[in-house]
Every structure is written in C-alpha cells, then in structure tokens.
Scaffold this motif. Structure first.
Motif, PDB file in Angstrom:
ATOM      1  N   LEU A   2      12.585  14.668 -10.021  1.00 33.66           N
ATOM      2  CA  LEU A   2      12.780  13.227  -9.921  1.00 33.66           C
ATOM      3  C   LEU A   2      14.231  12.889  -9.629  1.00 33.66           C
ATOM      4  N   LYS A   3      15.150  13.658 -10.216  1.00 28.98           N
ATOM      5  CA  LYS A   3      16.571  13.429  -9.972  1.00 28.98           C
ATOM      6  C   LYS A   3      16.900  13.681  -8.502  1.00 28.98           C
ATOM      7  N   ALA A   4      16.340  14.736  -7.943  1.00 33.59           N
ATOM      8  CA  ALA A   4      16.587  15.060  -6.536  1.00 33.59           C
ATOM      9  C   ALA A   4      16.092  13.937  -5.623  1.00 33.59           C
ATOM     10  N   ARG A   5      14.923  13.401  -5.907  1.00 31.69           N
ATOM     11  CA  ARG A   5      14.388  12.299  -5.102  1.00 31.69           C
ATOM     12  C   ARG A   5      15.260  11.059  -5.218  1.00 31.69           C
ATOM     13  N   ALA A   6      15.727  10.795  -6.427  1.00 32.18           N
ATOM     14  CA  ALA A   6      16.585   9.627  -6.648  1.00 32.18           C
ATOM     15  C   ALA A   6      17.903   9.782  -5.889  1.00 32.18           C
ATOM     16  N   GLU A   7      18.464  10.992  -5.903  1.00 37.72           N
ATOM     17  CA  GLU A   7      19.714  11.229  -5.178  1.00 37.72           C
ATOM     18  C   GLU A   7      19.509  11.085  -3.674  1.00 37.72           C
ATOM     19  N   ARG A   8      18.411  11.616  -3.156  1.00 39.00           N
ATOM     20  CA  ARG A   8      18.124  11.488  -1.724  1.00 39.00           C
ATOM     21  C   ARG A   8      17.943  10.019  -1.352  1.00 39.00           C
ATOM     22  N   LYS A   9      17.222   9.280  -2.177  1.00 37.41           N
ATOM     23  CA  LYS A   9      16.990   7.864  -1.904  1.00 37.41           C
ATOM     24  C   LYS A   9      18.304   7.083  -1.922  1.00 37.41           C
ATOM     25  N   ALA A  10      19.194   7.424  -2.847  1.00 35.92           N
ATOM     26  CA  ALA A  10      20.498   6.764  -2.908  1.00 35.92           C
ATOM     27  C   ALA A  10      21.309   7.032  -1.644  1.00 35.92           C
ATOM     28  N   LEU A  11      21.318   8.276  -1.190  1.00 38.69           N
ATOM     29  CA  LEU A  11      22.032   8.609   0.046  1.00 38.69           C
ATOM     30  C   LEU A  11      21.427   7.888   1.242  1.00 38.69           C
ATOM     31  N   GLU A  12      20.117   7.911   1.344  1.00 37.36           N
ATOM     32  CA  GLU A  12      19.455   7.307   2.492  1.00 37.36           C
ATOM     33  C   GLU A  12      19.621   5.793   2.537  1.00 37.36           C
ATOM     34  N   SER A  13      19.956   5.175   1.406  1.00 38.21           N
ATOM     35  CA  SER A  13      20.198   3.733   1.398  1.00 38.21           C
ATOM     36  C   SER A  13      21.490   3.381   2.139  1.00 38.21           C
ATOM     37  N   THR A  14      22.312   4.383   2.444  1.00 40.56           N
ATOM     38  CA  THR A  14      23.561   4.152   3.191  1.00 40.56           C
ATOM     39  C   THR A  14      23.396   4.451   4.681  1.00 40.56           C
ATOM     40  N   TYR A  15      22.205   4.788   5.124  1.00 43.29           N
ATOM     41  CA  TYR A  15      21.965   5.118   6.523  1.00 43.29           C
ATOM     42  C   TYR A  15      21.627   3.836   7.290  1.00 43.29           C
ATOM     43  N   TYR A  16      22.628   3.277   7.963  1.00 45.12           N
ATOM     44  CA  TYR A  16      22.455   2.007   8.671  1.00 45.12           C
ATOM     45  C   TYR A  16      22.195   2.177  10.165  1.00 45.12           C
ATOM     46  N   HIS A  17      22.268   3.404  10.656  1.00 47.88           N
ATOM     47  CA  HIS A  17      22.048   3.666  12.069  1.00 47.88           C
ATOM     48  C   HIS A  17      20.676   4.319  12.267  1.00 47.88           C
ATOM     49  N   ARG A  18      20.271   4.450  13.533  1.00 52.83           N
ATOM     50  CA  ARG A  18      18.999   5.099  13.872  1.00 52.83           C
ATOM     51  C   ARG A  18      19.296   6.190  14.897  1.00 52.83           C
ATOM     52  N   ALA A  19      18.556   7.300  14.802  1.00 48.67           N
ATOM     53  CA  ALA A  19      18.794   8.430  15.707  1.00 48.67           C
ATOM     54  C   ALA A  19      17.535   8.811  16.470  1.00 48.67           C
ATOM     55  N   ARG A  20      17.758   9.213  17.727  1.00 47.99           N
ATOM     56  CA  ARG A  20      16.709   9.807  18.552  1.00 47.99           C
ATOM     57  C   ARG A  20      17.204  11.217  18.890  1.00 47.99           C
ATOM     58  N   ILE A  21      16.363  12.204  18.657  1.00 47.81           N
ATOM     59  CA  ILE A  21      16.717  13.606  18.882  1.00 47.81           C
ATOM     60  C   ILE A  21      15.846  14.146  20.009  1.00 47.81           C
ATOM     61  N   GLU A  22      16.492  14.743  21.027  1.00 50.58           N
ATOM     62  CA  GLU A  22      15.777  15.346  22.143  1.00 50.58           C
ATOM     63  C   GLU A  22      16.252  16.785  22.304  1.00 50.58           C
ATOM     64  N   ARG A  23      15.334  17.650  22.694  1.00 44.32           N
ATOM     65  CA  ARG A  23      15.648  19.076  22.849  1.00 44.32           C
ATOM     66  C   ARG A  23      15.271  19.532  24.262  1.00 44.32           C
ATOM     67  N   TYR A  24      16.144  20.305  24.883  1.00 42.07           N
ATOM     68  CA  TYR A  24      15.879  20.866  26.201  1.00 42.07           C
ATOM     69  C   TYR A  24      14.979  22.083  26.030  1.00 42.07           C
ATOM     70  N   GLU A  25      13.800  22.035  26.628  1.00 41.85           N
ATOM     71  CA  GLU A  25      12.841  23.127  26.450  1.00 41.85           C
ATOM     72  C   GLU A  25      11.831  23.147  27.581  1.00 41.85           C
ATOM     73  N   SER A  26      11.074  24.216  27.622  1.00 42.22           N
ATOM     74  CA  SER A  26       9.994  24.341  28.599  1.00 42.22           C
ATOM     75  C   SER A  26       8.769  23.591  28.096  1.00 42.22           C
ATOM     76  N   TYR A  27       8.030  23.021  29.041  1.00 44.50           N
ATOM     77  CA  TYR A  27       6.781  22.354  28.704  1.00 44.50           C
ATOM     78  C   TYR A  27       5.842  22.468  29.898  1.00 44.50           C
ATOM     79  N   VAL A  28       4.578  22.296  29.647  1.00 45.65           N
ATOM     80  CA  VAL A  28       3.566  22.430  30.700  1.00 45.65           C
ATOM     81  C   VAL A  28       3.036  21.045  31.046  1.00 45.65           C
ATOM     82  N   GLU A  29       3.113  20.714  32.326  1.00 41.95           N
ATOM     83  CA  GLU A  29       2.579  19.436  32.812  1.00 41.95           C
ATOM     84  C   GLU A  29       1.050  19.486  32.774  1.00 41.95           C
ATOM     85  N   GLU A  30       0.418  18.334  32.858  1.00 40.75           N
ATOM     86  CA  GLU A  30      -1.044  18.289  32.805  1.00 40.75           C
ATOM     87  C   GLU A  30      -1.691  19.038  33.958  1.00 40.75           C
TER      88      GLU A  30
END
Length: 120
Positions: A2-30
């Motif tokens: 419970l302490k770990a969850r509370a600490e994570r929640k406290a940290l995440e309350s300071t996250y005011y930005h949003r992120a998009r993550i993209e990775r260069y990789e192989s993929y198969v088209e339809e």
C-alpha cells in the motif's frame, strides 16, 4: 504494498505533461509486405519533463541549432527503449520531440534521459 502505491500515486500527481512513444521497427502490411518505420507504442501517457542546464541553442549562419538534454519521468510500467522517439505535449499544447536514452527504473517511477536536436 500500500505504501508503494501511495508513493507512486504521489509522484504521478506531479505529471502535468503527456507523452507519445514510438519505436522504429519492422512490421508487416496487410498485403504481406514487410516494412520498417516508427510504430506507436504508447500514447497520451502522463509524464514530467525536466530540462538540463546546459546551453540549448547555437547561433549559426543558417538555421539556429537546438541541442539539449532533458529527463523524462514516467511510470515504471512503460517499456521505453533507447532510440525510441518521444513526443512530449506540454500543458499549453506545445509539443517537443526527443530521442530516448537508456531508462533508469525505480520502484515508483523511471527516469529516461532525452536528447533534443532540431533547427530553430
């Protein structure tokens, strides 16, 4: 636990930005053709961005060069790899694009060095 969850929640309350993550990789088209390119891994994930204190632009004859390091703080549940493209959206809607370095995980968050290189 419970302490770990509370600490994570406290940290995440300071996250005011949003992120998009993209990775260069192989993929198969339809149509079964294998291609390479950036593929979305995560979108609209809460995060915080901290900028390092080194100079962030260089005056040149041509376009000014932007080059600085930053650090992304986010959930340790996200699998971010070195070389991933990270786009951070600030509270005011401004976007900045970075390249991820090697993540450093902690139990409640992870810190990922970012590099921004662009022309002004």
């Amino acid at each position: 636990m419970l302490k770990a969850r509370a600490e994570r929640k406290a940290l995440e309350s300071t996250y005011y930005h949003r992120a998009r993550i993209e990775r260069y990789e192989s993929y198969v088209e339809e149509w079964r053709e294998t291609r390479q390119g950036y593929r979305m891994k995560y979108d609209d994930k809460p995060c915080a961005l901290s900028q390092a204190s080194r100079s962030n632009s260089t005056q040149t004859q041509g376009p000014n060069q932007i080059d600085y390091d930053a650090k992304l703080f986010c959930s340790p549940k996200l699998l971010i790899k070195p070389g991933d493209r990270v786009t951070v959206t600030f509270e005011n809607g401004l976007e900045r694009q970075f390249e991820a370095g090697e993540p450093f995980p902690y139990p409640h968050h992870q810190e990922i060095p970012l590099l921004r290189e662009d022309d002004a």
